[in-house]
Design a protein around this motif. Sequence first.
Motif: not given
Length: 324
Positions: A22-42
Amino acid sequence: MKYKETNDHSFLFGENYFIYKHREDQDALHLYLKSHPHSCTCPNCGVESRKLQSTYERILQDTPIHCKQTILHIRAYKYRCLNPNCERKVFMEELPFAKPSQVRTTALTSLILAVSMFLSNEGASKVLDQIGIKVSNDTIQRIYNRIEFIDNPDVEAVGIDDVAIRKGHHYATAIYDLEDHHLIALLEGRDSETLKVWLKGHNKIKLVTRDRATAYASAINEILPECVQVADRFHILQNLLDKLKDIFKNELPTEIFIKDGVILDEAPSKVEKKPSVAKLNQLHYDNTPPVNPDGTELIFDNKKRKLNSKQYIDHAEGRKKNKN
């Protein structure tokens, strides 16, 4: 009791996504997300796949944290479809908290709609800006324009009521599904003709809850004579209150006089209260200066007006001009 710090953020975005920075500056809060490998439907053929193709990044605005704009930087996966007959060879992972091609999360869009529902687009934009949501009035209007009412011709129970688009000038007829109370149609006006046209395409309706408008009742009786019509709870209570008001007007007198918790048969006589002469005689006023507890005279700082000051001279000249 010992407390243990936790890094589990699954309650925020789901078990398949975690915050790695995560990173915070004067204007906004930034959150960095990552996806776990999992099954997805076409989305084309519906076949599940766990074969990873590559990754892609999405940037979304989310609901604010501590009234500060919150930006999500999401690193998600692309999957390869395992169905050889499917036209789509690669598909992108769908996020549970945001629709495809959206720049805002679903929760943020719902919050924007909830606030703008009671304000103008310009007013909602300014209010939302104060709590950390950056959205223009044109964007709010585009969100409204994309709302679709999905009609169901097989619906069997509906509620009908009039709504004010602009109170006193423009009204519409709202029709909602009694099963889950979602809006399925919004008809122009609140007369019987537009309702008749809609009812002709929904002949499976067996139950209607409506308000007291005779236009709706006549339209339902004409198109669906066997349909059961029910007055909703709000209008039943409104009818009851109106009836009670009429009873009170007829039965209760215009004036009721109560004294010491007892209702009087006639109006009490007016009694003029006079001050006590004895207490007035006890009071004595003179020009004796006040004294301190030690007996010395209490000196007040009497600030007199400086009539020769420029301010008072200008005011006096102004009064003379206005008088002339």
